[in-house]
Design a protein around this motif. Structure first.
Motif, PDB file in Angstrom:
ATOM      1  N   LEU A   7       0.824  -1.215   0.000  1.00 31.23           N
ATOM      2  CA  LEU A   7       0.000   0.000   0.000  1.00 31.23           C
ATOM      3  C   LEU A   7       0.855   1.261   0.000  1.00 31.23           C
ATOM      4  O   LEU A   7       0.574   2.220  -0.719  1.00 31.23           O
ATOM      5  CB  LEU A   7      -0.935  -0.020   1.216  1.00 31.23           C
ATOM      6  CG  LEU A   7      -1.922   1.134   1.360  1.00 31.23           C
ATOM      7  CD1 LEU A   7      -2.853   1.208   0.152  1.00 31.23           C
ATOM      8  CD2 LEU A   7      -2.729   0.977   2.646  1.00 31.23           C
ATOM      9  N   ARG A   8       1.924   1.272   0.779  1.00 27.44           N
ATOM     10  CA  ARG A   8       2.727   2.490   0.887  1.00 27.44           C
ATOM     11  C   ARG A   8       3.525   2.789  -0.380  1.00 27.44           C
ATOM     12  O   ARG A   8       3.977   3.914  -0.580  1.00 27.44           O
ATOM     13  CB  ARG A   8       3.660   2.420   2.101  1.00 27.44           C
ATOM     14  CG  ARG A   8       4.812   1.439   1.996  1.00 27.44           C
ATOM     15  CD  ARG A   8       5.576   1.397   3.306  1.00 27.44           C
ATOM     16  NE  ARG A   8       6.705   0.479   3.257  1.00 27.44           N
ATOM     17  CZ  ARG A   8       7.929   0.829   2.917  1.00 27.44           C
ATOM     18  NH1 ARG A   8       8.189   2.081   2.570  1.00 27.44           N
ATOM     19  NH2 ARG A   8       8.907  -0.055   2.916  1.00 27.44           N
ATOM     20  N   LEU A  27      -6.652   3.492  -1.020  1.00 22.53           N
ATOM     21  CA  LEU A  27      -7.357   2.224  -0.867  1.00 22.53           C
ATOM     22  C   LEU A  27      -8.265   1.930  -2.058  1.00 22.53           C
ATOM     23  O   LEU A  27      -8.447   0.770  -2.431  1.00 22.53           O
ATOM     24  CB  LEU A  27      -8.166   2.221   0.435  1.00 22.53           C
ATOM     25  CG  LEU A  27      -7.325   2.144   1.714  1.00 22.53           C
ATOM     26  CD1 LEU A  27      -8.200   2.313   2.943  1.00 22.53           C
ATOM     27  CD2 LEU A  27      -6.566   0.822   1.787  1.00 22.53           C
ATOM     28  N   PHE A  28      -8.823   2.982  -2.668  1.00 25.32           N
ATOM     29  CA  PHE A  28      -9.613   2.777  -3.883  1.00 25.32           C
ATOM     30  C   PHE A  28      -8.724   2.205  -4.993  1.00 25.32           C
ATOM     31  O   PHE A  28      -9.100   1.246  -5.682  1.00 25.32           O
ATOM     32  CB  PHE A  28     -10.236   4.097  -4.339  1.00 25.32           C
ATOM     33  CG  PHE A  28     -11.015   3.972  -5.624  1.00 25.32           C
ATOM     34  CD1 PHE A  28     -12.328   3.541  -5.620  1.00 25.32           C
ATOM     35  CD2 PHE A  28     -10.417   4.274  -6.850  1.00 25.32           C
ATOM     36  CE1 PHE A  28     -13.045   3.415  -6.804  1.00 25.32           C
ATOM     37  CE2 PHE A  28     -11.118   4.145  -8.037  1.00 25.32           C
ATOM     38  CZ  PHE A  28     -12.430   3.718  -8.012  1.00 25.32           C
ATOM     39  N   LEU A  29      -7.535   2.778  -5.151  1.00 19.15           N
ATOM     40  CA  LEU A  29      -6.587   2.243  -6.137  1.00 19.15           C
ATOM     41  C   LEU A  29      -6.183   0.823  -5.764  1.00 19.15           C
ATOM     42  O   LEU A  29      -6.056  -0.047  -6.631  1.00 19.15           O
ATOM     43  CB  LEU A  29      -5.353   3.150  -6.216  1.00 19.15           C
ATOM     44  CG  LEU A  29      -5.557   4.525  -6.846  1.00 19.15           C
ATOM     45  CD1 LEU A  29      -4.310   5.378  -6.673  1.00 19.15           C
ATOM     46  CD2 LEU A  29      -5.910   4.392  -8.320  1.00 19.15           C
ATOM     47  N   TYR A  30      -5.975   0.595  -4.474  1.00 20.69           N
ATOM     48  CA  TYR A  30      -5.564  -0.732  -3.990  1.00 20.69           C
ATOM     49  C   TYR A  30      -6.626  -1.781  -4.304  1.00 20.69           C
ATOM     50  O   TYR A  30      -6.318  -2.925  -4.623  1.00 20.69           O
ATOM     51  CB  TYR A  30      -5.325  -0.650  -2.488  1.00 20.69           C
ATOM     52  CG  TYR A  30      -4.281  -1.618  -1.960  1.00 20.69           C
ATOM     53  CD1 TYR A  30      -2.945  -1.484  -2.284  1.00 20.69           C
ATOM     54  CD2 TYR A  30      -4.645  -2.652  -1.101  1.00 20.69           C
ATOM     55  CE1 TYR A  30      -1.991  -2.344  -1.784  1.00 20.69           C
ATOM     56  CE2 TYR A  30      -3.696  -3.524  -0.594  1.00 20.69           C
ATOM     57  CZ  TYR A  30      -2.371  -3.365  -0.938  1.00 20.69           C
ATOM     58  OH  TYR A  30      -1.428  -4.234  -0.443  1.00 20.69           O
ATOM     59  N   HIS A  56      -8.689  -1.659  -6.853  1.00 18.11           N
ATOM     60  CA  HIS A  56      -9.033  -1.758  -8.269  1.00 18.11           C
ATOM     61  C   HIS A  56      -7.850  -1.870  -9.224  1.00 18.11           C
ATOM     62  O   HIS A  56      -8.054  -2.167 -10.403  1.00 18.11           O
ATOM     63  CB  HIS A  56      -9.893  -0.547  -8.671  1.00 18.11           C
ATOM     64  CG  HIS A  56     -11.228  -0.512  -7.993  1.00 18.11           C
ATOM     65  ND1 HIS A  56     -11.439   0.148  -6.807  1.00 18.11           N
ATOM     66  CD2 HIS A  56     -12.407  -1.080  -8.328  1.00 18.11           C
ATOM     67  CE1 HIS A  56     -12.701  -0.011  -6.432  1.00 18.11           C
ATOM     68  NE2 HIS A  56     -13.315  -0.742  -7.345  1.00 18.11           N
ATOM     69  N   LEU A  57      -6.630  -1.657  -8.761  1.00 15.79           N
ATOM     70  CA  LEU A  57      -5.476  -1.755  -9.657  1.00 15.79           C
ATOM     71  C   LEU A  57      -5.244  -3.189 -10.127  1.00 15.79           C
ATOM     72  O   LEU A  57      -4.809  -3.426 -11.254  1.00 15.79           O
ATOM     73  CB  LEU A  57      -4.204  -1.235  -8.962  1.00 15.79           C
ATOM     74  CG  LEU A  57      -3.893   0.253  -9.110  1.00 15.79           C
ATOM     75  CD1 LEU A  57      -2.667   0.614  -8.294  1.00 15.79           C
ATOM     76  CD2 LEU A  57      -3.693   0.650 -10.563  1.00 15.79           C
ATOM     77  N   GLY A  58      -5.482  -4.145  -9.253  1.00 15.02           N
ATOM     78  CA  GLY A  58      -5.289  -5.555  -9.600  1.00 15.02           C
ATOM     79  C   GLY A  58      -6.605  -6.309  -9.518  1.00 15.02           C
ATOM     80  O   GLY A  58      -7.576  -5.842  -8.909  1.00 15.02           O
ATOM     81  N   LYS A  59      -6.644  -7.484 -10.135  1.00 18.10           N
ATOM     82  CA  LYS A  59      -7.851  -8.304 -10.079  1.00 18.10           C
ATOM     83  C   LYS A  59      -8.081  -8.757  -8.641  1.00 18.10           C
ATOM     84  O   LYS A  59      -7.179  -9.247  -7.978  1.00 18.10           O
ATOM     85  CB  LYS A  59      -7.714  -9.510 -10.992  1.00 18.10           C
ATOM     86  CG  LYS A  59      -7.633  -9.157 -12.469  1.00 18.10           C
ATOM     87  CD  LYS A  59      -7.473 -10.398 -13.320  1.00 18.10           C
ATOM     88  CE  LYS A  59      -7.378 -10.042 -14.790  1.00 18.10           C
ATOM     89  NZ  LYS A  59      -7.197 -11.248 -15.639  1.00 18.10           N
ATOM     90  N   ARG A  60      -9.307  -8.574  -8.155  1.00 23.20           N
ATOM     91  CA  ARG A  60      -9.640  -8.947  -6.788  1.00 23.20           C
ATOM     92  C   ARG A  60     -10.958  -9.691  -6.805  1.00 23.20           C
ATOM     93  O   ARG A  60     -12.017  -9.103  -6.958  1.00 23.20           O
ATOM     94  CB  ARG A  60      -9.720  -7.705  -5.902  1.00 23.20           C
ATOM     95  CG  ARG A  60     -10.042  -7.994  -4.432  1.00 23.20           C
ATOM     96  CD  ARG A  60     -10.079  -6.707  -3.624  1.00 23.20           C
ATOM     97  NE  ARG A  60     -10.966  -5.730  -4.222  1.00 23.20           N
ATOM     98  CZ  ARG A  60     -12.292  -5.743  -4.096  1.00 23.20           C
ATOM     99  NH1 ARG A  60     -12.881  -6.699  -3.390  1.00 23.20           N
ATOM    100  NH2 ARG A  60     -13.030  -4.794  -4.665  1.00 23.20           N
ATOM    101  N   LYS A  61     -10.885 -11.027  -6.659  1.00 28.19           N
ATOM    102  CA  LYS A  61     -12.077 -11.856  -6.679  1.00 28.19           C
ATOM    103  C   LYS A  61     -12.373 -12.458  -5.302  1.00 28.19           C
ATOM    104  O   LYS A  61     -13.520 -12.489  -4.858  1.00 28.19           O
ATOM    105  CB  LYS A  61     -11.925 -12.972  -7.718  1.00 28.19           C
ATOM    106  CG  LYS A  61     -11.806 -12.470  -9.154  1.00 28.19           C
ATOM    107  CD  LYS A  61     -11.639 -13.618 -10.128  1.00 28.19           C
ATOM    108  CE  LYS A  61     -11.538 -13.126 -11.560  1.00 28.19           C
ATOM    109  NZ  LYS A  61     -11.332 -14.234 -12.531  1.00 28.19           N
ATOM    110  N   GLU A  83       4.823   3.837  -7.452  1.00 23.96           N
ATOM    111  CA  GLU A  83       5.271   2.554  -8.019  1.00 23.96           C
ATOM    112  C   GLU A  83       4.046   1.769  -8.479  1.00 23.96           C
ATOM    113  O   GLU A  83       3.785   0.655  -8.013  1.00 23.96           O
ATOM    114  CB  GLU A  83       6.060   1.778  -6.959  1.00 23.96           C
ATOM    115  CG  GLU A  83       7.288   2.515  -6.460  1.00 23.96           C
ATOM    116  CD  GLU A  83       8.531   1.654  -6.549  1.00 23.96           C
ATOM    117  OE1 GLU A  83       8.632   0.833  -7.478  1.00 23.96           O
ATOM    118  OE2 GLU A  83       9.397   1.810  -5.692  1.00 23.96           O
ATOM    119  N   PHE A  84       3.316   2.335  -9.425  1.00 21.82           N
ATOM    120  CA  PHE A  84       2.041   1.751  -9.828  1.00 21.82           C
ATOM    121  C   PHE A  84       2.203   0.397 -10.516  1.00 21.82           C
ATOM    122  O   PHE A  84       1.387  -0.500 -10.326  1.00 21.82           O
ATOM    123  CB  PHE A  84       1.288   2.728 -10.737  1.00 21.82           C
ATOM    124  CG  PHE A  84       0.932   4.018 -10.053  1.00 21.82           C
ATOM    125  CD1 PHE A  84       0.028   4.039  -8.998  1.00 21.82           C
ATOM    126  CD2 PHE A  84       1.511   5.220 -10.444  1.00 21.82           C
ATOM    127  CE1 PHE A  84      -0.302   5.215  -8.354  1.00 21.82           C
ATOM    128  CE2 PHE A  84       1.189   6.406  -9.807  1.00 21.82           C
ATOM    129  CZ  PHE A  84       0.287   6.404  -8.763  1.00 21.82           C
TER     130      PHE A  84
END
Length: 505
Positions: free
Chosen positions: A57-58, A109-112, A114-119, A64-65
Motif C-alpha cells: 500500500l505504501r 485504498l480505492f486504487l488498492y 481496483h489496480l489488480g484483479k480482486r475476486k 510505483e504503480f
C-alpha cells in the motif's frame, strides 16, 4: 570435455525465493536446471520477511504503480496456488490525521482495490473503534480496513524447490559456488560441498544470490556489476499475542514509514519492519538496539497495552538487496526488481537479479525466462500462473483436511493437525501413511514433532540440521529447549550416517 562435468541449460546460484522461482519456471518449460545454495533453502532474506503477500500500500505514495498492480494481481494467483500456506487477512489502519489526510488514504485504498484483479479478497472500508473494546488508545477513534494475505515464507521457498525437483531439477543445498568462468561457449561452474569440489557446466548462469548478487559478480566471476546495490536491513520482534482479533494492524509513524503488527503462529504477534542501511556481515544479521526502540515506540504510540523489552520473546533480521536508485531515504528505495543480462560475443549469458519482493517472485521468474528465451528457442510457454504448488493438489479446504487428519489419527490434538495441514497440505499423507495413532509416528521429540515427520523432512525437503527443521520447516524453534534440540540433533546424526552407509553400499 570430462564426463563428470554435466551440462545444464540453466545453473541458478541462490536458494531464496527468486532462485527457486526461476528454477521451477525454467524446468517446467523443458530446460535442464541445476540450483545451488550455500546454506539451507530460505536461510537468509526469504525467511526473514514480514510473512506477507501484499500489494504494498505504501508504495503508491512513491508512484510505483506497475509494481503495486503486479503485486495485487499476484495475491490471488498465489492464494490459489498454495492455499495451505497462504491465507487472506484483514488489515486495520488507525487514522492519524496529522500524518495522512483521510481523503489521501481513501484514494490509495480505492486504487488498492481496483489496480489488480480482486475476486476472493474483500474490499476496503472505513471503520470506527469502540473505546471499550478496541485495543487501540482511546484517542484513536476511526480508521480503515482492507485485505492482503499472509504466508509461511520459508515454506513457500521449499515448495517451489520441491516442485522444481519433482520436474527434474537438481537442487544442491549446502553447496557453494566458488567461481565460474567461460569455457568453449559455456559456463564452467566450480562448486564445493562437504564431500569436496566438483564442476558443472551451464548454457546460461542465473545469479539470484540476493544480498550477495553484486559481490558474486565481482568476487566469483571477476566482472563488474551492471547495477549498484543498496543493502537495507529489516528487523522484526515477536511478542506474546497482544489482541484477540485475527486481524493485522498497519501503523503509521511520524517518519512517514509504516509498521505492521501481525498475528503469528496463533500465540504471538509479529511487529516490524525497519529500514536501515546495512554494511555488516551478511551471514550474521542481528537486530540493533535502535531498531528495537523504534518498533516498541511505534507500537506503544498506538496501543493501550504497552510493551517493554521484557515482552520481546524473539527477534529476527534480514537484508533486502535493492537496486540502487540513489534515493536518500532507505524506505523510498524501489522494491521493484531489475534483471540484467550480460553476454560477451559467442559466450554463455549471465542473468543477475537485483531487488524483488516475496509477492512478485513468480512474475520475476517469468520475466527472467523471457530474457533467456532468445538463448533457448525451444523453450515452452509460461505455465506457473495456474500450477498448484505441492500440497495444494486435491485440497478442497484446509479445514476439511484438518478434519480428515483427526479422523485418521485417532488421538491427534487439533493443534497438531492444524500445523500439519497448513504446512504440508495434501502432502501430509506421505508421512501419515499407515499412521492410525500417535504411537505410529515413532520417536516423540516434544511439542508435536515425531520421527515420521523428521524423516520426511530429511528425505523429501533437504533438511539436514535441527535449525532447518525447527526454524524454517516447522516453526517449532520457539518451543524447543536446548536439551530437546540436542536429542533431535542426535537423531539426525544417526539418520544421516544411516543414509550415507546406504548410499555407499
Amino acid at each position: 570435455m570430462p564426463v563428470n562435468h554435466p551440462i545444464y541449460d540453466v545453473v541458478v546460484i541462490g536458494g531464496g525465493i527468486n532462485g527457486v522461482g526461476i528454477a521451477v519456471d525454467a524446468v517446467g518449460r523443458g530446460l535442464s536446471v541445476f540450483l545451488c545454495e550455500k546454506d539451507d533453502l530460505a536461510s537468509h532474506t526469504s525467511s526473514a520477511s514480514s510473512k506477507l503477500i501484499h500489494g504494498g500500500l505504501r508504495y503508491l505514495e512513491h508512484k510505483e504503480f506497475r509494481l503495486v498492480r503486479e503485486a495485487l494481481a499476484e495475491r490471488e494467483v498465489l492464494l490459489a496456488k498454495a492455499p495451505h500456506i497462504i491465507r487472506p487477512l484483514r488489515f486495520i489502519m488507525p487514522h492519524q490525521p496529522h500524518l495522512r489526510p483521510a481523503w489521501l488514504i481513501r484514494t490509495g485504498l480505492f486504487l488498492y482495490d481496483h489496480l489488480g484483479k480482486r475476486k476472493k479478497l474483500a474490499a476496503s472500508k472505513s471503520i470506527r473503534f469502540a473505546a471499550s473494546s478496541s485495543p487501540l488508545k482511546a484517542e484513536i477513534t476511526q480508521g480503515f480496513e482492507y485485505s492482503d494475505c499472509v504466508v509461511d515464507d520459508a515454506r513457500l521457498v521449499i515448495l517451489n524447490a520441491l516442485q522444481a525437483h519433482e520436474l527434474g531439477a537438481k537442487i544442491a543445498t549446502q553447496t557453494r559456488c566458488i567461481s565460474a568462468h567461460q569455457q568453449h561457449g559455456l559456463w564452467m561452474v566450480e562448486l564445493q560441498n562437504a564431500q569436496g569440489i566438483y564442476h558443472v557446466q551451464a548454457k546460461a548462469l542465473v545469479n539470484a544470490a540476493g544480498p550477495w548478487v553484486a559481490q558474486f559478480i565481482q568476487n566469483n566471476l571477476q566482472q563488474k556489476s551492471p547495477h549498484g546495490l543498496r543493502l537495507v536491513q529489516g528487523s522484526h520482534i515477536i511478542v506474546p499475542k497482544i489482541y484477540a482479533e485475527d486481524k493485522a494492524f498497519i501503523l503509521q509513524n511520524e517518519d512517514q514509514r509504516i509498521v505492521f503488527a501481525i498475528p503469528y503462529l496463533t500465540q504471538y504477534t509479529l511487529i516490524g519492519t525497519t529500514d536501515r542501511e546495512y554494511q555488516g556481515d551478511l551471514d550474521h544479521v542481528q537486530i540493533t538496539e535502535t531498531e528495537i526502540d523504534y518498533l516498541l515506540n511505534v507500537y506503544n504510540a498506538h496501543f493501550k497495552h504497552q510493551l517493554t523489552r521484557q515482552d520481546i520473546f524473539a527477534s529476527y533480521s534480514g537484508v533486502r538487496s535493492l537496486c540502487d536508485d540513489e534515493s536518500d531515504n532507505p524506505s523510498a528505495i524501489t522494491r521493484d526488481y531489475t534483471l540484467a543480462v550480460s553476454q560477451q560475443e559467442n559466450a554463455a549469458p549471465l542473468l543477475s537479479v537485483f531487488g524483488g519482493k516475496l509477492t512478485t517472485y513468480r512474475k520475476l521468474a517469468e520475466s527472467a525466462l523471457k530474457h533467456l528465451a532468445i538463448f533457448f528457442p525451444e523453450m515452452k510457454k509460461p505455465w506457473t500462473a495456474t500450477a498448484l504448488l505441492p500440497g495444494a493438489e486435491n485440497l478442497l479446504s484446509v479445514e476439511q483436511l484438518i478434519a480428515q487428519i483427526m479422523q485418521t489419527v485417532s488421538d491427534v490434538p487439533f493443534e497438531l493437525a492444524f500445523r500439519w495441514a497448513h504446512a504440508y497440505g495434501s502432502r501430509v499423507w506421505i508421512f501419515l501413511q499407515a499412521v492410525r495413532t500417535l504411537d505410529d509416528l515413532g520417536q516423540d521429540f516434544a511439542h508435536g514433532l515425531y520421527a515420521k515427520e523428521v524423516d520426511y523432512l530429511v528425505e523429501q525437503e533437504w533438511a539436514i540440521s535441527s535449525q532447518d527443521i525447527l526454524w524454517r520447516r516447522s516453526k517449532l524453534g520457539f518451543q524447543f529447549s536446548l536439551d530437546e534440540i540436542q536429542v533431535l540433533d542426535q537423531y539426525l546424526l544417526k539418520l544421516h550416517l544411516k543414509r550415507a552407509q546406504a548410499n555407499a553400499a
